[in-house]
Design a protein around this motif. Structure first.
Motif, PDB file in Angstrom:
ATOM      1  N   LEU A  28      76.615  16.425  69.670  1.00 41.74           N
ATOM      2  CA  LEU A  28      75.226  15.969  69.678  1.00 41.74           C
ATOM      3  C   LEU A  28      74.455  16.477  68.458  1.00 41.74           C
ATOM      4  CD1 LEU A  28      74.496  16.313  73.492  1.00 41.74           C
ATOM      5  CD2 LEU A  28      74.517  14.196  72.166  1.00 41.74           C
ATOM      6  N   ILE A  29      74.670  17.721  68.087  1.00 41.53           N
ATOM      7  CA  ILE A  29      73.999  18.263  66.898  1.00 41.53           C
ATOM      8  C   ILE A  29      74.521  17.570  65.641  1.00 41.53           C
ATOM      9  CG2 ILE A  29      73.740  20.331  65.459  1.00 41.53           C
ATOM     10  CD1 ILE A  29      71.915  20.273  67.927  1.00 41.53           C
ATOM     11  N   SER A  30      75.821  17.326  65.578  1.00 42.29           N
ATOM     12  CA  SER A  30      76.389  16.619  64.420  1.00 42.29           C
ATOM     13  C   SER A  30      75.830  15.210  64.311  1.00 42.29           C
ATOM     14  CB  SER A  30      77.917  16.562  64.516  1.00 42.29           C
ATOM     15  OG  SER A  30      78.458  17.851  64.386  1.00 42.29           O
ATOM     16  N   ALA A  31      75.640  14.551  65.450  1.00 34.96           N
ATOM     17  CA  ALA A  31      75.070  13.197  65.446  1.00 34.96           C
ATOM     18  C   ALA A  31      73.630  13.232  64.923  1.00 34.96           C
ATOM     19  CB  ALA A  31      75.113  12.599  66.849  1.00 34.96           C
ATOM     20  N   PHE A  32      72.874  14.250  65.314  1.00 39.78           N
ATOM     21  CA  PHE A  32      71.499  14.373  64.821  1.00 39.78           C
ATOM     22  C   PHE A  32      71.489  14.605  63.312  1.00 39.78           C
ATOM     23  CE2 PHE A  32      67.680  16.850  63.827  1.00 39.78           C
ATOM     24  CZ  PHE A  32      66.714  15.976  64.291  1.00 39.78           C
ATOM     25  N   THR A  45      66.753   1.272  56.053  1.00 41.80           N
ATOM     26  CA  THR A  45      67.175   2.635  56.402  1.00 41.80           C
ATOM     27  C   THR A  45      66.348   3.161  57.564  1.00 41.80           C
ATOM     28  OG1 THR A  45      67.828   3.035  54.125  1.00 41.80           O
ATOM     29  CG2 THR A  45      67.503   4.967  55.492  1.00 41.80           C
ATOM     30  N   TYR A  46      65.056   2.864  57.530  1.00 43.43           N
ATOM     31  CA  TYR A  46      64.153   3.261  58.614  1.00 43.43           C
ATOM     32  C   TYR A  46      64.630   2.681  59.952  1.00 43.43           C
ATOM     33  CZ  TYR A  46      60.026   2.990  61.617  1.00 43.43           C
ATOM     34  OH  TYR A  46      59.171   3.058  62.682  1.00 43.43           O
ATOM     35  N   LEU A  47      64.962   1.403  59.957  1.00 47.95           N
ATOM     36  CA  LEU A  47      65.404   0.756  61.196  1.00 47.95           C
ATOM     37  C   LEU A  47      66.728   1.338  61.696  1.00 47.95           C
ATOM     38  CD1 LEU A  47      64.431  -2.940  60.384  1.00 47.95           C
ATOM     39  CD2 LEU A  47      63.272  -1.360  61.960  1.00 47.95           C
ATOM     40  N   LYS A  48      67.646   1.622  60.770  1.00 49.74           N
ATOM     41  CA  LYS A  48      68.922   2.237  61.162  1.00 49.74           C
ATOM     42  C   LYS A  48      68.693   3.626  61.735  1.00 49.74           C
ATOM     43  CE  LYS A  48      71.911  -0.164  57.874  1.00 49.74           C
ATOM     44  NZ  LYS A  48      72.765  -0.038  56.689  1.00 49.74           N
ATOM     45  N   ALA A  49      67.817   4.394  61.099  1.00 52.34           N
ATOM     46  CA  ALA A  49      67.523   5.750  61.576  1.00 52.34           C
ATOM     47  C   ALA A  49      66.855   5.703  62.949  1.00 52.34           C
ATOM     48  CB  ALA A  49      66.634   6.481  60.576  1.00 52.34           C
ATOM     49  N   LYS A  50      65.953   4.748  63.134  1.00 52.95           N
ATOM     50  CA  LYS A  50      65.265   4.606  64.421  1.00 52.95           C
ATOM     51  C   LYS A  50      66.268   4.287  65.529  1.00 52.95           C
ATOM     52  CE  LYS A  50      61.416   2.192  66.584  1.00 52.95           C
ATOM     53  NZ  LYS A  50      60.362   1.190  66.397  1.00 52.95           N
ATOM     54  N   THR A  51      67.191   3.378  65.251  1.00 48.79           N
ATOM     55  CA  THR A  51      68.228   3.027  66.227  1.00 48.79           C
ATOM     56  C   THR A  51      69.111   4.229  66.536  1.00 48.79           C
ATOM     57  OG1 THR A  51      68.229   0.737  65.467  1.00 48.79           O
ATOM     58  CG2 THR A  51      70.190   1.487  66.661  1.00 48.79           C
ATOM     59  N   ALA A  52      69.532   4.940  65.498  1.00 47.88           N
ATOM     60  CA  ALA A  52      70.395   6.108  65.681  1.00 47.88           C
ATOM     61  C   ALA A  52      69.673   7.210  66.454  1.00 47.88           C
ATOM     62  CB  ALA A  52      70.871   6.635  64.328  1.00 47.88           C
ATOM     63  N   LEU A  53      68.399   7.417  66.151  1.00 50.66           N
ATOM     64  CA  LEU A  53      67.633   8.456  66.838  1.00 50.66           C
ATOM     65  C   LEU A  53      67.441   8.103  68.308  1.00 50.66           C
ATOM     66  CD1 LEU A  53      66.288  11.161  66.237  1.00 50.66           C
ATOM     67  CD2 LEU A  53      64.192   9.930  65.697  1.00 50.66           C
ATOM     68  N   LYS A  58      69.066   9.133  73.982  1.00 51.18           N
ATOM     69  CA  LYS A  58      69.741   8.686  75.206  1.00 51.18           C
ATOM     70  C   LYS A  58      70.934   9.593  75.531  1.00 51.18           C
ATOM     71  CE  LYS A  58      72.090   4.692  77.181  1.00 51.18           C
ATOM     72  NZ  LYS A  58      72.616   3.357  76.932  1.00 51.18           N
ATOM     73  N   ASN A  59      71.734   9.919  74.519  1.00 50.08           N
ATOM     74  CA  ASN A  59      72.909  10.772  74.738  1.00 50.08           C
ATOM     75  C   ASN A  59      72.519  12.192  75.153  1.00 50.08           C
ATOM     76  OD1 ASN A  59      74.664   8.686  74.153  1.00 50.08           O
ATOM     77  ND2 ASN A  59      74.852   9.236  72.002  1.00 50.08           N
ATOM     78  N   VAL A  60      71.481  12.720  74.527  1.00 46.01           N
ATOM     79  CA  VAL A  60      71.016  14.065  74.908  1.00 46.01           C
ATOM     80  C   VAL A  60      70.459  14.022  76.324  1.00 46.01           C
ATOM     81  CG1 VAL A  60      69.302  15.861  74.440  1.00 46.01           C
ATOM     82  CG2 VAL A  60      70.598  14.882  72.562  1.00 46.01           C
ATOM     83  N   GLY A  61      69.709  12.980  76.651  1.00 46.84           N
ATOM     84  CA  GLY A  61      69.164  12.847  78.002  1.00 46.84           C
ATOM     85  C   GLY A  61      70.237  12.777  79.067  1.00 46.84           C
ATOM     86  N   ALA A  62      71.380  12.187  78.716  1.00 47.48           N
ATOM     87  CA  ALA A  62      72.491  12.067  79.661  1.00 47.48           C
ATOM     88  C   ALA A  62      73.271  13.376  79.785  1.00 47.48           C
ATOM     89  CB  ALA A  62      73.428  10.944  79.227  1.00 47.48           C
ATOM     90  N   SER A  63      73.055  14.287  78.852  1.00 48.26           N
ATOM     91  CA  SER A  63      73.769  15.566  78.914  1.00 48.26           C
ATOM     92  C   SER A  63      73.063  16.488  79.901  1.00 48.26           C
ATOM     93  CB  SER A  63      73.820  16.234  77.529  1.00 48.26           C
ATOM     94  OG  SER A  63      72.582  16.835  77.226  1.00 48.26           O
ATOM     95  N   ASP A  64      73.757  17.533  80.281  1.00 47.63           N
ATOM     96  CA  ASP A  64      73.172  18.514  81.194  1.00 47.63           C
ATOM     97  C   ASP A  64      72.829  19.803  80.450  1.00 47.63           C
ATOM     98  OD1 ASP A  64      75.790  19.158  80.644  1.00 47.63           O
ATOM     99  OD2 ASP A  64      76.292  19.743  82.689  1.00 47.63           O
TER     100      ASP A  64
END
Length: 107
Positions: A28-32, A45-53, A58-64
């Motif tokens: 998760l940190i590497s993805a950030f 680039t802005y749109l790609k970053a927004k999608t990635a963020l 979502k992935n962090v929210g799904a983590s515990d």
């Protein structure tokens, strides 16, 4: 991603066996961090970053992992400022530095 030597790979393997959440945290940190590996700036680039963020949120929210969820909450609070970087490549570092100097002066 980091380039680890043989000894470090062995250590990481042992640590992940002992603490399974480490692998989740690392991914998760590497993805950030990966969101910031841009070479060009602009609307695309802005749109790609927004999608990635948003995917990262979502992935962090799904983590515990509450520590990462707290960090994600802070990032969400500053999301617009963070995403603005991807349009122009500019940051507010100069303003922050000036503010720190003023605070010391007024302190």
């Amino acid at each position: 991603q980091y380039k680890w030597g043989t000894n470090m790979k062995k250590r990481i393997t042992i640590l992940i066996k002992l603490f399974p959440n480490l692998q989740k945290i690392y991914k998760l940190i590497s993805a950030f961090r990966g969101i910031y590996t841009v070479k060009e700036f602009g609307e695309n680039t802005y749109l790609k970053a927004k999608t990635a963020l948003n995917k990262w949120f979502k992935n962090v929210g799904a983590s515990d992992i509450s520590e990462l969820q707290n960090f994600a909450s802070t990032v969400k609070h500053h999301k617009n400022n963070i995403l603005a970087y991807f349009k122009t490549g500019d940051t507010n570092a100069y303003a922050e530095s000036l503010n720190a100097k003023l605070q010391r002066f007024l302190g």
